[in-house]
Structure formats: structure tokens, C-alpha cells
Design a protein around this motif. Structure first.
Motif, short mmCIF file in Angstrom:
data_model
loop_
_atom_site.label_atom_id
_atom_site.label_comp_id
_atom_site.label_asym_id
_atom_site.label_seq_id
_atom_site.Cartn_x
_atom_site.Cartn_y
_atom_site.Cartn_z
N ARG A 1 39.10 -69.49 -14.18
CA ARG A 1 39.46 -67.97 -14.30
C ARG A 1 39.38 -67.53 -12.71
N ASN A 2 40.57 -66.98 -12.42
CA ASN A 2 40.30 -66.62 -10.97
C ASN A 2 40.09 -65.03 -10.82
N GLY A 3 39.85 -64.43 -9.76
CA GLY A 3 39.59 -63.14 -9.70
C GLY A 3 40.54 -62.03 -10.28
N PHE A 4 41.68 -62.67 -10.46
CA PHE A 4 42.74 -61.66 -11.20
C PHE A 4 42.72 -61.62 -12.95
N GLY A 5 41.82 -62.70 -13.27
CA GLY A 5 41.70 -62.85 -14.88
C GLY A 5 42.44 -63.79 -15.23
N VAL A 6 43.06 -64.57 -14.40
CA VAL A 6 44.22 -65.70 -14.92
C VAL A 6 43.33 -66.98 -15.21
N ALA A 7 43.67 -67.50 -16.29
CA ALA A 7 42.87 -68.69 -16.55
C ALA A 7 43.76 -69.91 -16.75
N SER A 8 43.21 -71.25 -16.43
CA SER A 8 43.96 -72.44 -16.90
C SER A 8 43.51 -72.88 -17.90
N ASP A 9 44.01 -73.98 -18.49
CA ASP A 9 43.45 -74.55 -19.59
C ASP A 9 42.31 -75.61 -19.16
N PHE A 10 41.57 -76.01 -20.28
CA PHE A 10 40.41 -77.02 -20.05
C PHE A 10 41.00 -78.16 -19.55
N ALA A 11 40.42 -78.94 -18.58
CA ALA A 11 40.70 -80.05 -18.14
C ALA A 11 39.55 -81.26 -18.01
N LEU A 12 39.64 -82.39 -18.29
CA LEU A 12 38.36 -83.35 -18.16
C LEU A 12 38.05 -83.35 -16.96
N VAL A 13 36.56 -83.15 -16.49
CA VAL A 13 36.36 -83.42 -15.09
C VAL A 13 35.40 -84.21 -15.04
N LYS A 14 34.60 -84.81 -16.28
CA LYS A 14 33.73 -86.01 -16.10
C LYS A 14 33.42 -86.71 -17.47
N SER A 15 33.45 -87.88 -17.45
CA SER A 15 33.03 -88.82 -18.64
C SER A 15 31.67 -89.50 -18.34
N ILE A 16 30.61 -89.09 -19.03
CA ILE A 16 29.45 -89.76 -18.54
C ILE A 16 28.74 -90.60 -19.58
N THR A 17 28.36 -91.86 -19.39
CA THR A 17 28.05 -92.89 -20.47
C THR A 17 26.51 -93.34 -20.42
N SER A 18 25.75 -92.63 -19.19
CA SER A 18 24.50 -93.08 -19.13
C SER A 18 23.53 -91.96 -18.98
N PHE A 19 22.31 -91.94 -19.34
CA PHE A 19 21.24 -90.80 -19.14
C PHE A 19 20.01 -91.26 -18.98
N PRO A 20 19.19 -90.44 -18.13
CA PRO A 20 19.75 -89.16 -17.63
C PRO A 20 20.70 -89.35 -16.61
N TYR A 21 21.29 -88.17 -16.33
CA TYR A 21 22.36 -88.25 -15.28
C TYR A 21 22.32 -87.07 -14.50
N ASP A 22 22.32 -87.22 -13.06
CA ASP A 22 22.05 -86.08 -12.31
C ASP A 22 23.63 -85.72 -11.97
N LEU A 23 23.94 -84.47 -12.86
CA LEU A 23 25.29 -84.04 -12.92
C LEU A 23 25.45 -83.01 -11.55
N LYS A 24 26.51 -83.48 -10.65
CA LYS A 24 26.88 -82.48 -9.67
C LYS A 24 28.30 -82.19 -9.64
N ILE A 25 28.82 -81.13 -9.88
CA ILE A 25 30.12 -80.92 -9.81
C ILE A 25 30.46 -79.98 -8.70
N LYS A 26 31.31 -80.52 -7.78
CA LYS A 26 31.82 -79.92 -6.35
C LYS A 26 33.07 -79.30 -6.61
N ILE A 27 33.61 -78.41 -5.88
CA ILE A 27 34.83 -77.72 -5.73
C ILE A 27 36.00 -78.81 -5.88
N ALA A 28 35.74 -79.80 -5.09
CA ALA A 28 36.90 -81.00 -5.13
C ALA A 28 36.89 -81.59 -6.59
N ASP A 29 35.79 -81.84 -7.31
CA ASP A 29 35.90 -82.32 -8.55
C ASP A 29 36.56 -81.41 -9.66
N ILE A 30 36.42 -80.09 -9.48
CA ILE A 30 37.22 -79.26 -10.49
C ILE A 30 38.69 -78.98 -10.00
#
Length: 182
Positions: A76-105
Motif C-alpha cells: 500500500r503506497n503513500g496514497f493508499g493504493v494497494a496491490s494484490d497479494f503475491a507469493l514472495v517466498k515458499s519455505i520448506t525447512s525450519f527454523p528459517y532465517d526470514l529476510k525480506i528485502k525490497i528487491a524480494d518484494i
């Protein structure tokens, strides 16, 4: 005699108060083993250092029964406009060090990273699966867990990107809650 009766009644009341009140138990609803936990260590992304900054923490499956965890993001940007949800990661092993960067988004949303800006809010939604394909998500959790940030549920949360002024005031990070209004 009255003192003895009073002591017996008092003793009976004290034993009764030791019983556990099940209605106060803040566990996920009974979808056995499908509870993901996120201990957030980096609450907010630094808009002025997107290469090195990330949102994330330690993602765990306390029961060890989750075989797949899908994490989705929307912006959701500063004007309140939102995108739809999109898959950013699928994780199959735990524990997992989750790091989401701007490039991932940006990759998940299929937009140039340069279009993601200071003040944007990123909302995350997740689902987990066991080996039989049983699915759990935020709505599988009890109302107590949904409303309690201390439970660190890993199904619905948010972050934002902020400038140096935000990070120069330690109170901002202390007050920022990733689980409020996700």
C-alpha cells in the motif's frame, strides 16, 4: 470449632483456585501442529539502505509438523493504493532465517524496485501445510492468538520502509508493532 470450619473452607477454596482455566489458553485452534511462529528481529526496512536492510526474523514450526509455508505480500503506497497479494517466498525447512528485502518484494509484485518508496506499507499473509496437505492460516488461529502480538504468529503482519529520521529516534522502533492493523 468455627475456626476449624473456616480453615477447612479456606483450604478448599485455595485448592479450587489451582485448577487451570482452559478458556485462557492462548494456543492456536486444533489444527494439530500447524502453528508457525515469527520472532521478528528487524521490524522496519531502511528506505535509505535498501541493499543491506530487510524485514524479518526467525521463522519456526514449534511442533515440527509444517512441511511448507507460503508467504504473500501486498503493498500500500503513500496514497493508499494497494496491490494484490503475491507469493514472495515458499519455505520448506525450519527454523528459517526470514529476510525480506525490497528487491524480494519488487520481484513478487512484478514492479521495479525503484517504484517502492519511503512510507510504503507491506502487508504479509501466510499459509502453512502439513504432510497430508492440511492447510492453516491466520483465520485458523484462536481469537486470543489473533489479537495477541506476544504470540508472534507468523500468518498476518506488516512492515514499512522508513527514512533516517525514523531510525534516529529509538522510540519509533520501540513503539512500532508489526501486528497492529495488518
Amino acid at each position: 470449632m468455627i475456626k476449624k470450619i473456616f480453615l477447612l473452607v479456606l483450604l478448599a477454596i485455595s485448592f479450587q483456585s489451582c485448577e487451570k482455566d482452559e478458556s485462557l489458553d492462548p494456543r492456536a485452534q486444533l489444527i494439530p501442529g500447524l502453528y508457525a511462529r515469527l520472532d521478528i528481529t528487524s521490524k522496519v526496512i531502511k528506505s535509505y539502505d535498501v541493499e543491506n536492510s530487510y524485514f524479518g526474523g526467525l521463522l519456526t514450526s514449534p511442533s515440527g509438523k509444517i512441511v511448507k509455508y507460503n508467504l504473500y505480500v501486498k503493498r500500500r503506497n503513500g496514497f493508499g493504493v494497494a496491490s494484490d497479494f503475491a507469493l514472495v517466498k515458499s519455505i520448506t525447512s525450519f527454523p528459517y532465517d526470514l529476510k525480506i528485502k525490497i528487491a524480494d518484494i519488487a520481484t513478487a509484485l512484478n514492479v521495479p524496485a525503484s517504484t517502492l518508496a519511503f512510507g510504503d506499507e507491506y502487508y504479509f499473509y501466510a499459509e502453512s501445510f502439513d504432510a497430508n496437505g492440511t492447510r492453516a492460516d491466520y483465520y485458523s488461529l484462536s481469537a486470543t492468538v489473533q489479537g495477541a502480538p506476544g504470540m508472534k504468529q507468523a500468518y498476518r503482519f506488516r512492515t514499512t520502509s522508513q527514512n533516517e529520521d525514523f531510525f534516529n529516534n529509538p522510540a519509533n522502533l520501540a513503539e512500532y508493532d508489526n501486528y497492529v492493523n495488518p
